[in-house]
Design an enzyme around this catalytic site. Structure first.
Site, mmCIF file in Angstrom:
data_model
loop_
_atom_site.group_PDB
_atom_site.id
_atom_site.type_symbol
_atom_site.label_atom_id
_atom_site.label_comp_id
_atom_site.label_asym_id
_atom_site.label_seq_id
_atom_site.Cartn_x
_atom_site.Cartn_y
_atom_site.Cartn_z
ATOM 1 N N LYS A 11 0.858 -1.183 -0.107
ATOM 2 C CA LYS A 11 -0.185 -0.140 -0.060
ATOM 3 C C LYS A 11 0.868 1.407 -0.008
ATOM 4 O O LYS A 11 1.934 1.401 -0.598
ATOM 5 C CB LYS A 11 -1.016 -0.151 1.130
ATOM 6 C CG LYS A 11 -1.766 -1.333 1.315
ATOM 7 C CD LYS A 11 -2.892 -1.413 2.068
ATOM 8 C CE LYS A 11 -3.830 -2.601 1.964
ATOM 9 N NZ LYS A 11 -4.838 -2.816 2.884
ATOM 10 N N HIS A 98 -9.017 -2.966 -5.858
ATOM 11 C CA HIS A 98 -8.831 -2.927 -4.669
ATOM 12 C C HIS A 98 -10.086 -2.114 -3.905
ATOM 13 O O HIS A 98 -10.200 -0.992 -4.466
ATOM 14 C CB HIS A 98 -7.521 -2.682 -4.166
ATOM 15 C CG HIS A 98 -7.223 -2.920 -2.762
ATOM 16 N ND1 HIS A 98 -7.846 -2.133 -1.494
ATOM 17 C CD2 HIS A 98 -6.577 -3.867 -2.095
ATOM 18 C CE1 HIS A 98 -7.305 -2.821 -0.357
ATOM 19 N NE2 HIS A 98 -6.443 -3.753 -0.938
ATOM 20 N N GLU A 147 -11.454 -10.039 -0.990
ATOM 21 C CA GLU A 147 -11.025 -9.197 0.092
ATOM 22 C C GLU A 147 -12.236 -8.511 0.467
ATOM 23 O O GLU A 147 -12.520 -7.606 0.167
ATOM 24 C CB GLU A 147 -9.955 -8.271 -0.343
ATOM 25 C CG GLU A 147 -8.561 -9.027 -1.020
ATOM 26 C CD GLU A 147 -7.373 -7.917 -0.656
ATOM 27 O OE1 GLU A 147 -6.766 -8.422 0.070
ATOM 28 O OE2 GLU A 147 -7.587 -6.899 -1.035
HETATM 29 P P1 PGA Z 1 -4.495 -6.459 5.399
HETATM 30 O O1 PGA Z 1 -4.796 -5.593 4.128
HETATM 31 O O2 PGA Z 1 -3.596 -7.477 5.182
HETATM 32 O O3 PGA Z 1 -3.781 -5.038 5.871
HETATM 33 O O4 PGA Z 1 -5.985 -6.676 6.031
HETATM 34 C C1 PGA Z 1 -4.936 -6.865 2.793
HETATM 35 C C2 PGA Z 1 -5.454 -5.889 1.689
HETATM 36 O O5 PGA Z 1 -6.099 -4.905 1.722
HETATM 37 O O6 PGA Z 1 -4.635 -6.194 0.527
#
Ligand code: PGA
Length: 221
Positions: A11, A98, A147
């Protein structure tokens, strides 16, 4: 069973120095592990991509690179955009759709369709994110990542059973060859997801930032 696909989605985190330290640590650990058959994909910010790619190539690390986004436009007068042709110099994968981009940046399905086209036109493998079983998938993808937003960054992952049921239905509809799970994956819970019949790997955000934690995820997956 397919060897698991493990994606580190950094990110909007890390400077160049942080990224190189992470890679150095991962390289040391992978050497101790004497390589791994698992598919590892690192998705850093655009600003880090060239350096990360260079380091991985120089050290011959078993890590592929991907981006967290791609422009919906080709090269040209699109201020601030990074296009597929530019990305393809340094990466082979691109995350598209995403939930953070859909929610915070208002990315619509029409935009996502254009992004998928741009990625495919530049020979990038798309990692297409869906938020639940009703999220449309653009065409048929190599990789879909399920997700659920409530599981992202909250420490409250979905159950492996529910994620597996969704992965199974995505595959049954021929929407993807591989389905990954993402949302609060850690070294402690990763094996519960990768043990599921229809889950081919994980997309990891927060827990991928620490190299030692990510190495444990690779080992346990
Ligand atoms: P996280 O994020 O592992 O911090 O929950 C996953 C993602 O958004 O790809």
């Amino acid at each position: 069973m397919h060897t698991p696909i493990l994606i580190a989605n950094w990110k909007s985190n890390k400077t160049r120095g942080d990224a190189l330290l992470w890679l150095k640590k991962i390289a040391e650990e992978l050497k101790v592990m004497q390589q791994t058959q698992k598919t590892i994909i690192l998705c850093p910010s655009f600003s880090l991509l060239s350096n990360v790619h260079q380091y991985i190539t120089k050290e011959n690390l078993p890590i592929a690179t991907g981006t967290q986004d791609i422009s919906a436009f080709p090269q040209g007068p699109y201020t601030g955009e990074v296009n597929g042709r530019q990305i393809s110099e340094f990466a082979t994968y691109s995350i598209i759709g995403h939930s953070e981009r859909r929610e915070l940046l208002g990315e619509s399905m029409a935009t996502l369709e254009k992004k998928v086209q741009m990625a495919q036109a530049n020979n990038l493998t798309v990692i297409f994110c869906i938020q639940d079983k009703t999220t449309p998938v653009v065409g048929s993808m190599d990789i879909v990542a399920y997700e659920p937003p409530m599981a992202i960054g909250t420490g409250r992952p979905d159950t492996p059973e529910n994620a597996n049921a969704i992965a199974s239905s995505v595959k049954a509809q021929n929407k993807a060859s591989y389905v990954l799970y993402g949302g609060s994956v850690t070294s402690r819970n990763v094996s519960r997801f990768t043990a599921m019949d229809h889950i081919d790997g994980v997309l990891v955000g927060k827990a991928s930032l620490d190299p030692l934690e990510f190495i444990e995820i690779i080992k346990n997956a």
